[in-house]
Scaffold this motif. Structure first.
Motif, PDB file in Angstrom:
ATOM      1  N   VAL A   1       0.841  -1.198   0.000  1.00  0.00           N
ATOM      2  CA  VAL A   1       0.000   0.000   0.000  1.00  0.00           C
ATOM      3  C   VAL A   1       0.875   1.247   0.000  1.00  0.00           C
ATOM      4  CG1 VAL A   1      -1.733   1.298   1.292  1.00  0.00           C
ATOM      5  CG2 VAL A   1      -1.887  -1.200   1.165  1.00  0.00           C
ATOM      6  N   ASP A   2       1.876   1.268   0.868  1.00  0.00           N
ATOM      7  CA  ASP A   2       2.806   2.400   0.904  1.00  0.00           C
ATOM      8  C   ASP A   2       3.577   2.520  -0.403  1.00  0.00           C
ATOM      9  OD1 ASP A   2       4.524   4.440   2.484  1.00  0.00           O
ATOM     10  OD2 ASP A   2       6.004   2.997   1.758  1.00  0.00           O
ATOM     11  N   GLU A   3       4.077   1.401  -0.921  1.00  0.00           N
ATOM     12  CA  GLU A   3       4.861   1.424  -2.160  1.00  0.00           C
ATOM     13  C   GLU A   3       4.052   1.993  -3.325  1.00  0.00           C
ATOM     14  OE1 GLU A   3       8.202   0.301  -2.987  1.00  0.00           O
ATOM     15  OE2 GLU A   3       8.295   0.778  -0.860  1.00  0.00           O
ATOM     16  N   ASN A   4       2.799   1.549  -3.464  1.00  0.00           N
ATOM     17  CA  ASN A   4       1.982   2.002  -4.591  1.00  0.00           C
ATOM     18  C   ASN A   4       1.540   3.445  -4.437  1.00  0.00           C
ATOM     19  OD1 ASN A   4       1.168  -0.304  -6.635  1.00  0.00           O
ATOM     20  ND2 ASN A   4       1.277  -1.255  -4.635  1.00  0.00           N
ATOM     21  N   SER A   5       1.291   3.881  -3.201  1.00  0.00           N
ATOM     22  CA  SER A   5       0.899   5.277  -3.012  1.00  0.00           C
ATOM     23  C   SER A   5       2.085   6.212  -3.273  1.00  0.00           C
ATOM     24  CB  SER A   5       0.366   5.484  -1.592  1.00  0.00           C
ATOM     25  OG  SER A   5       1.383   5.290  -0.625  1.00  0.00           O
ATOM     26  N   VAL A   6       3.284   5.794  -2.883  1.00  0.00           N
ATOM     27  CA  VAL A   6       4.483   6.590  -3.155  1.00  0.00           C
ATOM     28  C   VAL A   6       4.780   6.629  -4.654  1.00  0.00           C
ATOM     29  CG1 VAL A   6       6.983   6.677  -2.826  1.00  0.00           C
ATOM     30  CG2 VAL A   6       5.502   6.246  -0.874  1.00  0.00           C
ATOM     31  N   ARG A   7       4.493   5.530  -5.345  1.00  0.00           N
ATOM     32  CA  ARG A   7       4.741   5.484  -6.794  1.00  0.00           C
ATOM     33  C   ARG A   7       3.877   6.508  -7.531  1.00  0.00           C
ATOM     34  NH1 ARG A   7       3.135   2.474 -11.489  1.00  0.00           N
ATOM     35  NH2 ARG A   7       4.920   2.318 -12.907  1.00  0.00           N
ATOM     36  N   THR A   8       2.686   6.785  -7.017  1.00  0.00           N
ATOM     37  CA  THR A   8       1.846   7.820  -7.636  1.00  0.00           C
ATOM     38  C   THR A   8       2.590   9.156  -7.677  1.00  0.00           C
ATOM     39  OG1 THR A   8      -0.142   6.723  -6.794  1.00  0.00           O
ATOM     40  CG2 THR A   8      -0.368   9.003  -7.516  1.00  0.00           C
ATOM     41  N   HIS A   9       3.211   9.509  -6.586  1.00  0.00           N
ATOM     42  CA  HIS A   9       3.976  10.769  -6.540  1.00  0.00           C
ATOM     43  C   HIS A   9       5.159  10.721  -7.503  1.00  0.00           C
ATOM     44  CE1 HIS A   9       5.407  14.513  -4.837  1.00  0.00           C
ATOM     45  NE2 HIS A   9       6.600  13.966  -4.657  1.00  0.00           N
ATOM     46  N   LYS A  10       5.832   9.580  -7.571  1.00  0.00           N
ATOM     47  CA  LYS A  10       6.973   9.460  -8.488  1.00  0.00           C
ATOM     48  C   LYS A  10       6.540   9.618  -9.937  1.00  0.00           C
ATOM     49  CE  LYS A  10       9.693   6.473  -5.426  1.00  0.00           C
ATOM     50  NZ  LYS A  10      10.292   5.127  -5.228  1.00  0.00           N
ATOM     51  N   LEU A  11       5.373   9.093 -10.283  1.00  0.00           N
ATOM     52  CA  LEU A  11       4.868   9.234 -11.650  1.00  0.00           C
ATOM     53  C   LEU A  11       4.512  10.683 -11.962  1.00  0.00           C
ATOM     54  CD1 LEU A  11       2.598   6.059 -11.918  1.00  0.00           C
ATOM     55  CD2 LEU A  11       4.725   6.475 -13.151  1.00  0.00           C
ATOM     56  N   VAL A  12       3.873  11.342 -10.993  1.00  0.00           N
ATOM     57  CA  VAL A  12       3.504  12.745 -11.197  1.00  0.00           C
ATOM     58  C   VAL A  12       4.745  13.616 -11.373  1.00  0.00           C
ATOM     59  CG1 VAL A  12       2.406  14.739 -10.101  1.00  0.00           C
ATOM     60  CG2 VAL A  12       1.304  12.495  -9.994  1.00  0.00           C
ATOM     61  N   GLN A  13       5.834  13.268 -10.680  1.00  0.00           N
ATOM     62  CA  GLN A  13       7.074  14.029 -10.789  1.00  0.00           C
ATOM     63  C   GLN A  13       7.685  13.937 -12.187  1.00  0.00           C
ATOM     64  OE1 GLN A  13       6.967  16.081  -8.274  1.00  0.00           O
ATOM     65  NE2 GLN A  13       8.889  15.595  -7.228  1.00  0.00           N
ATOM     66  N   LYS A  14       7.322  12.912 -12.950  1.00  0.00           N
ATOM     67  CA  LYS A  14       7.873  12.748 -14.299  1.00  0.00           C
ATOM     68  C   LYS A  14       7.231  13.676 -15.331  1.00  0.00           C
ATOM     69  CE  LYS A  14       9.026   7.824 -13.797  1.00  0.00           C
ATOM     70  NZ  LYS A  14       8.777   6.459 -14.355  1.00  0.00           N
ATOM     71  N   ILE A  15       6.100  14.279 -14.996  1.00  0.00           N
ATOM     72  CA  ILE A  15       5.360  15.077 -15.965  1.00  0.00           C
ATOM     73  C   ILE A  15       6.078  16.408 -16.209  1.00  0.00           C
ATOM     74  CG2 ILE A  15       3.143  16.217 -16.418  1.00  0.00           C
ATOM     75  CD1 ILE A  15       1.864  14.081 -14.636  1.00  0.00           C
ATOM     76  N   ARG A  16       6.180  16.781 -17.464  1.00  0.00           N
ATOM     77  CA  ARG A  16       6.885  18.013 -17.819  1.00  0.00           C
ATOM     78  C   ARG A  16       6.108  19.241 -17.366  1.00  0.00           C
ATOM     79  NH1 ARG A  16       9.073  16.857 -23.984  1.00  0.00           N
ATOM     80  NH2 ARG A  16      10.388  15.061 -23.453  1.00  0.00           N
ATOM     81  N   SER A  17       6.835  20.310 -17.174  1.00  0.00           N
ATOM     82  CA  SER A  17       6.242  21.530 -16.614  1.00  0.00           C
ATOM     83  C   SER A  17       5.172  22.118 -17.528  1.00  0.00           C
ATOM     84  CB  SER A  17       7.331  22.572 -16.356  1.00  0.00           C
ATOM     85  OG  SER A  17       8.040  22.855 -17.550  1.00  0.00           O
ATOM     86  N   GLU A  18       5.290  21.926 -18.854  1.00  0.00           N
ATOM     87  CA  GLU A  18       4.300  22.524 -19.765  1.00  0.00           C
ATOM     88  C   GLU A  18       2.924  21.873 -19.631  1.00  0.00           C
ATOM     89  OE1 GLU A  18       7.003  19.881 -22.437  1.00  0.00           O
ATOM     90  OE2 GLU A  18       7.226  21.299 -20.765  1.00  0.00           O
ATOM     91  N   HIS A  19       2.868  20.678 -19.025  1.00  0.00           N
ATOM     92  CA  HIS A  19       1.580  19.997 -18.839  1.00  0.00           C
ATOM     93  C   HIS A  19       0.983  20.278 -17.468  1.00  0.00           C
ATOM     94  CE1 HIS A  19       2.233  17.929 -22.562  1.00  0.00           C
ATOM     95  NE2 HIS A  19       3.322  17.294 -22.119  1.00  0.00           N
ATOM     96  N   TYR A  20       1.654  21.070 -16.635  1.00  0.00           N
ATOM     97  CA  TYR A  20       1.174  21.292 -15.281  1.00  0.00           C
ATOM     98  C   TYR A  20      -0.068  22.172 -15.270  1.00  0.00           C
ATOM     99  CZ  TYR A  20       4.090  19.103 -11.758  1.00  0.00           C
ATOM    100  OH  TYR A  20       4.650  18.196 -10.910  1.00  0.00           O
TER     101      TYR A  20
END
Length: 439
Positions: free
Chosen positions: A356-375
């Motif tokens: 549960v912790d691993e998958n919830s933390v992975r959500t943040h890691k995925l969001v961090q990959k998004i480029r600034s122009e899509h924010y």
């Protein structure tokens, strides 16, 4: 692949039930105000009996009417057969624990004989906690169904949660059954060898087995066949509840981790998506799962504390037992299997809970990959609320993450040193006289 939304969108409504109650506001409610949207196109491959958690777990968690398609139809009856059987095992567990404590007060305490009252006391506590959980199960599952409803629409796909639940339950319970059968054989062999060594004149094998197996009880009360059968039932039921508690925690954690996995898979496929509506939907789904974990921690937290404490103690005790010589080969084989099963069961429980912790933390890691122009604003809110992650917790005293394995290893080493010192200082204390059986 970037997701393109088709069809209508609407605010997700609550699951219909016979008793609709107003949902409890959580500290995350402010995040749910801004444009809650979700796809309402049903996925053709969704099968309720395979995908809904309360239906998937129904086959291993017996309650009245638990297989109903509506969680609001669940009922808790104080005079159901399950409660009667639970009451019998609770009374039996308290009786054996009390008899063991009386015996320890008479003969003294050592590192080994104190295990009996601890085992029956802790397992009786687990049984009581499950009765408490059964009372709250209906409301808990109604809440769970509301939070997972959003995952039964496209583009989310089927995961066959029921197969995961059944597969895990079969593996754990089958291993537990083998362990108990080997224990009975091991105990019967010890009784047989003692009868040969002490040259007992055995006219009633059941009385011999019962008297030697439940020595602490029959030192306080006279022998009776029905009492022996009751004590055997109590031992079996409380041994089962210990294993089932670990299994139950695994299943609950699996049900939550799978939803986080579905959410992460969808986010991973849309890292180039700049739609504010899409990220608002992802934020809504993530917050819904956070609320579900918080509710789960309140309901399951006491079980988790008692289960981890029980497992920790017996891991230390079995580690100490590994240093002792076994008189017979069957004792050695039983010990190896029992100790291995305990280690694996505890490790698997913690691993699944840490998912549960691993998958919830992975959500943040995925969001961090998004480029600034899509924010956009919704994406920023999702990034903020996913930064800390969320974990299965023992009522706030500790959280289950991957790091808990190192923490437990260090704790076991520390307490093992204390236990070994106590074992050396109490050597010979509390031991019964050999060949004390009288037919």
């Amino acid at each position: 692949m970037i997701e393109v939304g088709f069809g209508f969108r609407m605010v997700p409504g609550p699951v219909r039930s016979s008793n609709t109650t107003r949902p409890t506001r959580s500290r995350w409610h402010w995040l749910r105000k801004r444009g809650n949207v979700t796809f309402v196109r049903p996925a053709a491959e969704i099968d309720d009996r395979k995908e809904r958690f309360y239906l998937a777990i129904a086959s291993v968690f017996p309650l009245s009417n638990i297989t109903a398609t509506d969680p609001g139809a669940f009922r808790f009856h104080y005079f159901s057969p399950y409660i009667v059987l639970s009451a019998l095992s609770i009374v039996g567990g308290l009786f054996i624990m009390a008899a063991a404590l009386v015996r320890l007060n008479r003969v003294g305490i050592n590192a080994m004989n104190i295990a009996e009252p601890i085992f029956f006391g802790m397992c009786t506590l687990l049984q009581l906690l499950f009765v408490r959980l059964a009372q709250a199960w209906r409301g808990f599952m109604v809440y769970w169904a509301e939070r997972e409803e959003m995952f039964f629409a496209r583009p989310y796909g089927a995961i066959n949660l029921r197969r995961k639940v059944i597969g895990l339950a079969v593996c754990i319970l089958t291993s537990a059954l083998v362990e108990h059968v080997v224990y009975v054989i091991n105990q019967a062999y010890n009784v047989y060898q003692e009868s040969l060594t002490c040259q007992y004149n055995v006219t009633n094998p059941l009385k011999l087995y019962g008297t030697l197996t439940f020595g602490s009880v029959y030192q306080s009360v006279p022998y009776h066949h029905l009492l022996t059968m009751y004590l055997l039932y109590t031992t079996i039921s409380l041994t089962f509840i210990w294993t089932f508690t670990d299994l139950f925690i695994m299943l609950v954690a699996t049900g939550i981790a799978c939803r986080f996995g579905q959410l992460n898979k969808r986010i991973d496929s849309n890292l180039q998506n700049g739609s504010e509506a899409f990220w608002g939907e992802m934020r809504t789904h993530f917050v819904g799962l956070i609320e579900l974990v918080e509710r789960t921690n309140r309901i399951v937290g006491p079980l988790l504390i008692a289960s981890c404490a029980n497992d920790m103690y017996f891991l230390c005790l079995q580690t100490l037992n590994a240093l002792e010589d076994k008189p017979y080969d069957i004792n050695d084989w039983y010990f190896r299997y029992s100790f291995t099963f305990l280690i694996l069961r505890t490790s698997v429980k913690l691993w699944f809970a840490a998912d549960v912790d691993e998958n919830s933390v992975r959500t943040h890691k995925l969001v961090q990959k998004i480029r600034s122009e899509h924010y956009n604003d919704e994406l920023e809110i999702l990034r903020i609320c996913s930064s800390g992650g969320v974990s299965i917790s023992g009522m706030g005293f500790f959280t289950i993450t991957r790091r808990i394995f190192l923490t437990m290893a260090g704790s076991i080493l520390t307490y093992e040193l204390v236990l070994m010192r106590f074992h050396r200082s109490s050597k010979g204390v509390g031991e019964d006289l050999p060949c004390g059986y009288i037919d």
